[in-house]
Scaffold this motif. Structure first.
Motif, PDB file in Angstrom:
ATOM      1  N   MET A   1       0.797  -1.204   6.265  1.00 16.32           N
ATOM      2  CA  MET A   1      -1.234  -1.945   6.751  1.00 16.32           C
ATOM      3  C   MET A   1      -0.566  -2.221   6.035  1.00 16.32           C
ATOM      4  N   GLN A   2      -0.900  -2.665   4.518  1.00 15.52           N
ATOM      5  CA  GLN A   2      -1.585  -3.595   3.139  1.00 15.52           C
ATOM      6  C   GLN A   2      -0.966  -4.869   3.786  1.00 15.52           C
ATOM      7  N   GLU A   3      -0.191  -5.271   3.873  1.00 14.78           N
ATOM      8  CA  GLU A   3       0.154  -6.466   4.982  1.00 14.78           C
ATOM      9  C   GLU A   3      -0.580  -7.039   6.447  1.00 14.78           C
ATOM     10  N   ALA A   4      -0.501  -5.570   6.746  1.00 15.22           N
ATOM     11  CA  ALA A   4      -1.378  -6.388   8.127  1.00 15.22           C
ATOM     12  C   ALA A   4      -2.861  -6.421   7.217  1.00 15.22           C
ATOM     13  N   SER A   5      -2.972  -5.889   7.145  1.00 14.26           N
ATOM     14  CA  SER A   5      -4.829  -5.943   6.344  1.00 14.26           C
ATOM     15  C   SER A   5      -4.762  -6.949   5.542  1.00 14.26           C
ATOM     16  N   GLU A   6      -4.035  -7.508   5.413  1.00 12.20           N
ATOM     17  CA  GLU A   6      -4.176  -8.852   4.190  1.00 12.20           C
ATOM     18  C   GLU A   6      -4.839 -10.446   5.579  1.00 12.20           C
ATOM     19  N   HIS A   7      -4.735 -10.026   7.039  1.00  7.48           N
ATOM     20  CA  HIS A   7      -4.171 -10.598   7.918  1.00  7.48           C
ATOM     21  C   HIS A   7      -5.562 -10.014   8.682  1.00  7.48           C
ATOM     22  N   ASN A   8      -6.721 -11.272   7.953  1.00 11.12           N
ATOM     23  CA  ASN A   8      -7.629 -10.297   8.065  1.00 11.12           C
ATOM     24  C   ASN A   8      -9.226 -11.320   8.430  1.00 11.12           C
ATOM     25  N   SER A   9      -9.060 -12.265   9.095  1.00 11.78           N
ATOM     26  CA  SER A   9      -9.531 -13.411   9.150  1.00 11.78           C
ATOM     27  C   SER A   9     -10.226 -14.181  10.425  1.00 11.78           C
ATOM     28  N   ALA A  10     -10.252 -15.368  11.132  1.00  6.95           N
ATOM     29  CA  ALA A  10     -10.628 -15.585  12.344  1.00  6.95           C
ATOM     30  C   ALA A  10      -9.446 -16.709  12.638  1.00  6.95           C
ATOM     31  N   GLY A  11      -8.647 -17.181  11.462  1.00  2.00           N
ATOM     32  CA  GLY A  11      -7.740 -17.942  11.984  1.00  2.00           C
ATOM     33  C   GLY A  11      -6.469 -17.443  11.839  1.00  2.00           C
TER      34      GLY A  11
END
Length: 128
Positions: free
Chosen positions: A10-20
């Protein structure tokens, strides 16, 4: 032969949190929906609100069609690694953490109402 999928925490997935770089987790699966933001019928802001998070509840609440669910598979990048998610403690239903249980004393309220009625009636008749 089974297909191996990449596991993400979940930590790795949460790092991908922008429009790009927009990832969402739905039902334990990780999806990269960055390229779908502008095409999403509900608008990109709907996806951006849940990016990098578990969006299962939001996805189910929206009532997505079968077609939408099939389209999701094209954005699939891996599965959520559940080994790092802390387990919830299960509390026994028999365990009582309170002084007394009012649900077991459901008779007390009607009995109190009858008792008060008897006292009021007695006092009323006594004054006559």
């Amino acid at each position: 032969m089974p297909t191996l999928t990449k596991l993400y925490t979940m930590q790795e997935a949460s790092e991908h949190n922008s429009a790009g770089d927009c990832w969402v987790v739905i039902d334990g699966k990780v999806y990269d929906v960055s390229s779908y933001l502008e095409e999403h019928p509900g608008g990109d802001d709907v996806l951006l609100q849940v990016t990098g998070k578990d969006a299962t509840d939001e996805f189910e609440d929206a009532g997505h069609s079968k077609t939408a669910r099939e389209l999701m598979e094209s954005f699939f990048v891996g599965e959520l690694d559940t080994s790092d998610i802390p387990q919830l403690e299960i509390v026994s239903e028999n365990q009582e953490n309170y002084i007394f249980d009012l649900t077991k004393q459901y008779w007390a309220v009607p009995l109190a109402a009858i008792g008060i009625s008897v006292v009021v009636t007695f006092l009323y008749l006594r004054k006559k």
